[in-house]
Design a protein around this motif. Structure first.
Motif, PDB file in Angstrom:
ATOM      1  N   TYR A  52     -94.257   6.942  -5.700  1.00 45.35           N
ATOM      2  CA  TYR A  52     -92.997   7.673  -6.519  1.00 45.35           C
ATOM      3  C   TYR A  52     -92.344   9.324  -5.750  1.00 45.35           C
ATOM      4  N   GLY A  53     -93.056   9.364  -4.689  1.00 46.50           N
ATOM      5  CA  GLY A  53     -92.028   9.926  -3.923  1.00 46.50           C
ATOM      6  C   GLY A  53     -91.837  11.540  -4.490  1.00 46.50           C
ATOM      7  N   LEU A  54     -90.570  11.862  -4.221  1.00 38.87           N
ATOM      8  CA  LEU A  54     -90.922  13.322  -4.803  1.00 38.87           C
ATOM      9  C   LEU A  54     -90.749  12.922  -6.128  1.00 38.87           C
ATOM     10  N   VAL A  55     -91.074  12.039  -7.236  1.00 39.24           N
ATOM     11  CA  VAL A  55     -91.136  12.106  -8.411  1.00 39.24           C
ATOM     12  C   VAL A  55     -92.018  12.335  -9.038  1.00 39.24           C
ATOM     13  N   ARG A  56     -93.569  12.381  -8.398  1.00 40.44           N
ATOM     14  CA  ARG A  56     -94.702  12.521  -8.395  1.00 40.44           C
ATOM     15  C   ARG A  56     -94.970  13.972  -7.896  1.00 40.44           C
ATOM     16  N   TYR A  57     -94.346  14.310  -7.033  1.00 37.49           N
ATOM     17  CA  TYR A  57     -94.965  15.563  -5.569  1.00 37.49           C
ATOM     18  C   TYR A  57     -93.767  16.365  -5.362  1.00 37.49           C
ATOM     19  N   GLY A  58     -91.615  16.421  -6.174  1.00 41.62           N
ATOM     20  CA  GLY A  58     -91.202  17.400  -5.354  1.00 41.62           C
ATOM     21  C   GLY A  58     -90.460  17.588  -7.341  1.00 41.62           C
ATOM     22  N   VAL A  59     -90.867  17.069  -8.401  1.00 42.05           N
ATOM     23  CA  VAL A  59     -90.818  17.824  -9.456  1.00 42.05           C
ATOM     24  C   VAL A  59     -91.034  17.923  -9.882  1.00 42.05           C
ATOM     25  N   ALA A  60     -90.834  19.769 -10.762  1.00 41.72           N
ATOM     26  CA  ALA A  60     -91.565  20.602 -11.377  1.00 41.72           C
ATOM     27  C   ALA A  60     -92.224  19.768 -12.249  1.00 41.72           C
ATOM     28  N   PRO A  61     -94.081  20.999 -11.963  1.00 46.96           N
ATOM     29  CA  PRO A  61     -94.390  20.125 -13.321  1.00 46.96           C
ATOM     30  C   PRO A  61     -94.406  20.223 -15.071  1.00 46.96           C
ATOM     31  N   ASP A  62     -93.046  21.254 -14.815  1.00 43.83           N
ATOM     32  CA  ASP A  62     -93.423  21.963 -16.525  1.00 43.83           C
ATOM     33  C   ASP A  62     -91.335  21.076 -16.928  1.00 43.83           C
ATOM     34  N   HIS A  63     -91.188  19.909 -15.921  1.00 46.96           N
ATOM     35  CA  HIS A  63     -89.988  18.894 -15.803  1.00 46.96           C
ATOM     36  C   HIS A  63     -90.635  17.706 -16.206  1.00 46.96           C
ATOM     37  N   GLU A  64     -91.328  17.501 -17.815  1.00 45.75           N
ATOM     38  CA  GLU A  64     -91.861  16.405 -17.666  1.00 45.75           C
ATOM     39  C   GLU A  64     -90.833  15.239 -18.440  1.00 45.75           C
ATOM     40  N   LYS A  65     -89.128  16.166 -18.842  1.00 43.55           N
ATOM     41  CA  LYS A  65     -88.293  14.394 -18.951  1.00 43.55           C
ATOM     42  C   LYS A  65     -88.242  13.607 -17.611  1.00 43.55           C
ATOM     43  N   VAL A 101     -86.850   6.439   3.621  1.00 38.06           N
ATOM     44  CA  VAL A 101     -88.554   7.440   4.300  1.00 38.06           C
ATOM     45  C   VAL A 101     -87.537   9.319   4.048  1.00 38.06           C
ATOM     46  N   GLY A 102     -86.503   9.565   2.914  1.00 37.71           N
ATOM     47  CA  GLY A 102     -86.156  10.322   3.199  1.00 37.71           C
ATOM     48  C   GLY A 102     -86.539  11.685   3.860  1.00 37.71           C
ATOM     49  N   ALA A 103     -85.639  12.985   3.457  1.00 36.57           N
ATOM     50  CA  ALA A 103     -86.217  14.153   3.678  1.00 36.57           C
ATOM     51  C   ALA A 103     -86.616  15.398   4.113  1.00 36.57           C
ATOM     52  N   SER A 104     -87.726  15.012   5.117  1.00 35.49           N
ATOM     53  CA  SER A 104     -89.003  15.553   4.479  1.00 35.49           C
ATOM     54  C   SER A 104     -88.748  17.157   5.069  1.00 35.49           C
ATOM     55  N   ALA A 105     -88.100  17.503   6.013  1.00 36.80           N
ATOM     56  CA  ALA A 105     -88.321  18.049   6.471  1.00 36.80           C
ATOM     57  C   ALA A 105     -87.081  19.621   6.236  1.00 36.80           C
ATOM     58  N   ASP A 106     -87.373  20.286   6.115  1.00 33.73           N
ATOM     59  CA  ASP A 106     -87.137  22.465   5.219  1.00 33.73           C
ATOM     60  C   ASP A 106     -86.210  22.414   6.217  1.00 33.73           C
ATOM     61  N   LEU A 137     -89.937  32.678  -0.087  1.00 31.69           N
ATOM     62  CA  LEU A 137     -89.788  31.830  -0.165  1.00 31.69           C
ATOM     63  C   LEU A 137     -88.236  31.028   0.345  1.00 31.69           C
ATOM     64  N   ARG A 138     -87.786  30.183   0.953  1.00 30.98           N
ATOM     65  CA  ARG A 138     -86.796  30.095   1.721  1.00 30.98           C
ATOM     66  C   ARG A 138     -86.464  28.476   1.019  1.00 30.98           C
ATOM     67  N   ALA A 139     -85.490  28.496   0.285  1.00 29.60           N
ATOM     68  CA  ALA A 139     -84.947  26.632  -0.161  1.00 29.60           C
ATOM     69  C   ALA A 139     -83.798  26.613  -0.485  1.00 29.60           C
ATOM     70  N   VAL A 140     -83.288  26.286   1.509  1.00 24.52           N
ATOM     71  CA  VAL A 140     -81.559  26.428   1.497  1.00 24.52           C
ATOM     72  C   VAL A 140     -81.125  25.064   1.882  1.00 24.52           C
ATOM     73  N   GLY A 141     -82.404  23.845   1.771  1.00 27.50           N
ATOM     74  CA  GLY A 141     -82.236  22.488   2.142  1.00 27.50           C
ATOM     75  C   GLY A 141     -83.083  22.189   3.571  1.00 27.50           C
ATOM     76  N   TYR A 142     -83.418  20.239   3.045  1.00 26.82           N
ATOM     77  CA  TYR A 142     -83.673  19.656   3.442  1.00 26.82           C
ATOM     78  C   TYR A 142     -83.108  19.055   4.642  1.00 26.82           C
ATOM     79  N   ARG A 143     -84.170  18.214   5.420  1.00 18.92           N
ATOM     80  CA  ARG A 143     -83.537  17.621   6.766  1.00 18.92           C
ATOM     81  C   ARG A 143     -83.984  16.653   6.879  1.00 18.92           C
ATOM     82  N   GLY A 144     -83.984  15.121   7.469  1.00 21.23           N
ATOM     83  CA  GLY A 144     -83.902  13.910   7.643  1.00 21.23           C
ATOM     84  C   GLY A 144     -85.106  14.293   8.845  1.00 21.23           C
TER      85      GLY A 144
END
Length: 457
Positions: free
Chosen positions: A41-54, A101-106, A321-328
């Motif tokens: 499940y990738g980012l659905v398991r490890y990227g979606v916030a735990p309180d976003h149950e939907k 394989v997504g974009a795992s680097a920030d 915390l920096r949240a300015v995007g991801y990179r492949g």
């Protein structure tokens, strides 16, 4: 039978497998969905916030694909890394390989002080509260009263919301015990979400934004003077230059918060401050760790961007915390465009020096860059699968292993199949019951692999 490997079991990988199953041009197709992790499940398991149950419930749809008889989940098999299998060797086992394989680097800020203790990527923080096994054993100690989140996208809003949410509200989720305990002891009272441009350029969705105002015990504060700097703020609806609907909705929400004013001093609740037109130029240091962020005040320019005004503002914070995007990230053995952070391709066909690489395809963020929402991966996957099917006659002429898993084991790898994942699920449910909670994620490699092996035995 057409044998296809899909590397990555997140949404783009599973939607690729689904598109292969649903097509009718090549009825006999076998799909192996490989993942470096023993869990799907990738980012659905490890990227979606735990309180976003939907949103997390999307796992149910992904699960249905992975449980299809024509699909085999192959976890704990890395591709391209030092302990995995190279793309060249993987190509020996399948007629075609689709890399999802997504974009795992920030992305980094590239400012002085970024490496100070107390300064982290939002990706690392998300991995920690999502129990990603790569997050490591070092906990986040939330002993700072003030935190700065740099970025104005949904990831920034997510991490700010988790910082501002009470631990009791997260107890019903699958947050690991260590993270829940740290959030329970958190001293954070002020969370600053800061963007270098104005609210009309912010990337958060209105739904995510409104959630900040619904947090019990937290108040959202917006400076009306910063809103007024944005040319779109006063643009009447329907006139030339009026902002799109999502921007108008965001501005409406922000306008309501700005009108509410500053909460009374000395209140016990947390405050979330949304700040705009501030560009980070330096992380400040005191006693060997981050003590704040120095921002340059910006203002809109004539070209739709921003310019520095010459003024500066410091925001005190011992957590940044920096949240300015991801990179492949480059996958050794595949072509890579270092500027775009993607694999060069034509409609999903991997290109090396402009020429298609036989049997190699891409889908998802490594194909198009970190853009769009989860659903965007469906059309992306369909385009790639259409290219693969157009090449099917040629692909069938390539060599492929009768039993790729047996070859992987011969090479020293230890794949975790679906039965192993089901065992991990059972172990997480049991862990939660022992804590008086629902299922709780196992946060480390030994625990995950141990649970998987128990099921396989």
């Amino acid at each position: 039978m057409l044998s296809v490997a899909v590397v990555g079991s997140g949404p783009s990988g599973v939607y690729t497998a689904q598109a292969l199953l649903r097509q009718s041009l090549v009825p006999d197709v076998r799909v192996h969905v490989l993942d470096r992790l023993p869990t799907p499940y990738g980012l659905v398991r490890y990227g979606v916030a735990p309180d976003h149950e939907k949103i997390k419930s999307l796992q149910n749809g992904l699960r249905a694909v992975l449980e299809d008889d024509r699909v085999t989940f192959v976890g704990n098999v890395g591709v391209g890394g030092p302990d995995g299998v190279s793309p060249a060797r993987l190509a020996e086992l399948y007629h075609a390989v689709v890399y999802c394989v997504g974009a795992s680097a920030d992305r980094r800020l590239a400012v002085p002080g970024e490496g100070l203790p107390g300064s982290y990527s939002a990706t690392r923080f998300v991995s920690w509260y999502s129990a990603h096994p790569d997050a490591g054993a070092d906990p986040f100690v939330l002993d700072a009263r003030s935190a700065v989140v740099i970025g104005v996208g949904n990831v920034a809003v997510d991490v700010a919301r988790i910082l501002a949410r009470g631990a009791d509200e997260l107890r019903a989720t699958d947050v690991p015990s260590a993270a829940l305990g740290a959030l329970e002891e958190s001293r954070v009272r002020d969370v600053h979400i800061v963007g270098r441009r104005g609210p009309s350029q912010a990337r958060f969705t209105t739904k995510e934004l409104r959630e900040l105002g619904a947090l019990p015990g937290a108040r959202v504060v917006v400076d009306p003077a910063e809103l007024a700097l944005d040319p779109a703020y006063a643009a009447p609806e329907g006139l030339p230059g009026a902002p799109p609907a999502v921007v108008r909705r965001n501005l409406e929400v922000l306008r309501g918060w700005s009108a509410a004013g500053e909460p009374a001093a000395g209140g016990a609740g947390r405050r979330i401050r949304l700040r705009f037109f501030l560009r980070p130029v330096e992380l400040l240091e005191r006693d060997g760790r981050v003590a704040g962020v120095r921002f340059a005040r910006t203002a809109p320019d004539a070209g739709g961007g921003v310019r520095d005004t010459g003024a500066y503002e410091d925001i005190a914070a011992r957590l940044v915390l920096r949240a300015v995007g991801y990179r492949g990230v480059e996958l050794p053995g595949l072509p890579f465009d270092a500027v775009r952070g993607t694999v060069p391709h034509a409609a999903g066909r991997v290109l090396r020096d402009g020429v298609p690489v036989p049997g190699a395809y891409v889908a998802g963020w490594i194909k198009r860059g970190p853009t769009g929402v989860i659903g965007s991966n469906r059309s992306c996957a369909k385009e790639t699968v259409a290219s693969l099917l157009a090449d099917a006659a040629e692909l069938r002429g390539r060599a492929a292993a009768d039993d790729p898993l047996a070859v992987l084991r011969k090479w020293g790898l230890r794949p975790v199949e679906w039965s192993g994942w089901l065992s991990i699920e059972r172990a997480e449910a049991e862990l939660g019951r022992s804590l008086g909670r629902g299922p709780v994620k196992i946060p480390d490699w030994p625990g995950l692999l141990g649970a998987a092996r128990d099921g396989e035995r």
